[in-house]
Design an enzyme around this catalytic site. Sequence first.
Site, PDB file in Angstrom:
ATOM      1  N   GLU A  85      38.093  36.319  39.735  1.00 27.67           N
ATOM      2  CA  GLU A  85      38.892  36.997  39.440  1.00 27.67           C
ATOM      3  C   GLU A  85      38.710  38.159  39.612  1.00 27.67           C
ATOM      4  OE1 GLU A  85      36.031  35.823  35.832  1.00 27.67           O
ATOM      5  OE2 GLU A  85      36.652  35.456  37.741  1.00 27.67           O
ATOM      6  N   ASN A  86      37.737  37.885  41.412  1.00 24.66           N
ATOM      7  CA  ASN A  86      37.766  39.722  42.208  1.00 24.66           C
ATOM      8  C   ASN A  86      38.805  40.233  42.969  1.00 24.66           C
ATOM      9  OD1 ASN A  86      36.267  37.343  43.134  1.00 24.66           O
ATOM     10  ND2 ASN A  86      35.084  38.956  44.748  1.00 24.66           N
TER      11      ASN A  86
END
Length: 220
Positions: A50-51
């Site tokens: 997700e980063n």
Amino acid sequence: MSMGVDTRNRIAKRAAQEIQDGMIVNLGIGIPSLVPNHLPPHLNVMFHAENGILGIGKSPAKGKEDPTLCNAGGFPVTTVPGASFFDSATAFGMIRSGYLDVTILGGLEVSETGDLANWIVPGKRVPGIGGAMELAKKAKKVIIVMNHCNKNGDPKILKTCTLPLTAKACVSLIITDMAVIEVIPQGLLLKEVMAPHTVEDVIAKTGAPLDICKNIKRLD
């Protein structure tokens, strides 16, 4: 009950068997982050974070970590050829658009209908639900890896979750230190039992009814 390194890797190794060539896969923190270490080298799999990474590789060797390269949990990672980097908004856009084939997440509780609670224990401080809600609802397949029981020895697989839900009716498969259980329309199907446990042990430590697969496997 705490979980040793060998048990964590055993669960991760079994979860890795659910990944097929060409898949895009998101991994939660904890046991899920061990899954890339157990994939056969011939598989072409792109791990998503997700980063803002697509193409995470195995965990780096001790002393070989890149301080600027980490997963969504902040742990050091490596990348594979063809990996790409992007902002977090794009990473979540990929999730919400349904591009993820599989997400492998940790769990606090799972219900017999596949409801998932994995983000907060009331009274304890946490930063928030994070990306778990999107992953649980938008990935094509949701696999939960966890201890079969909590630290008090109570079942984590229940008829109804007692903790705040992450998402309803989202879990496809549960892999624990005792068993592999599939969530089907009729309820929970016990497909595999981890040695040295028995079918009777799993039934006794599960807080919901289990159907037993006719061709149940025993994993050594």
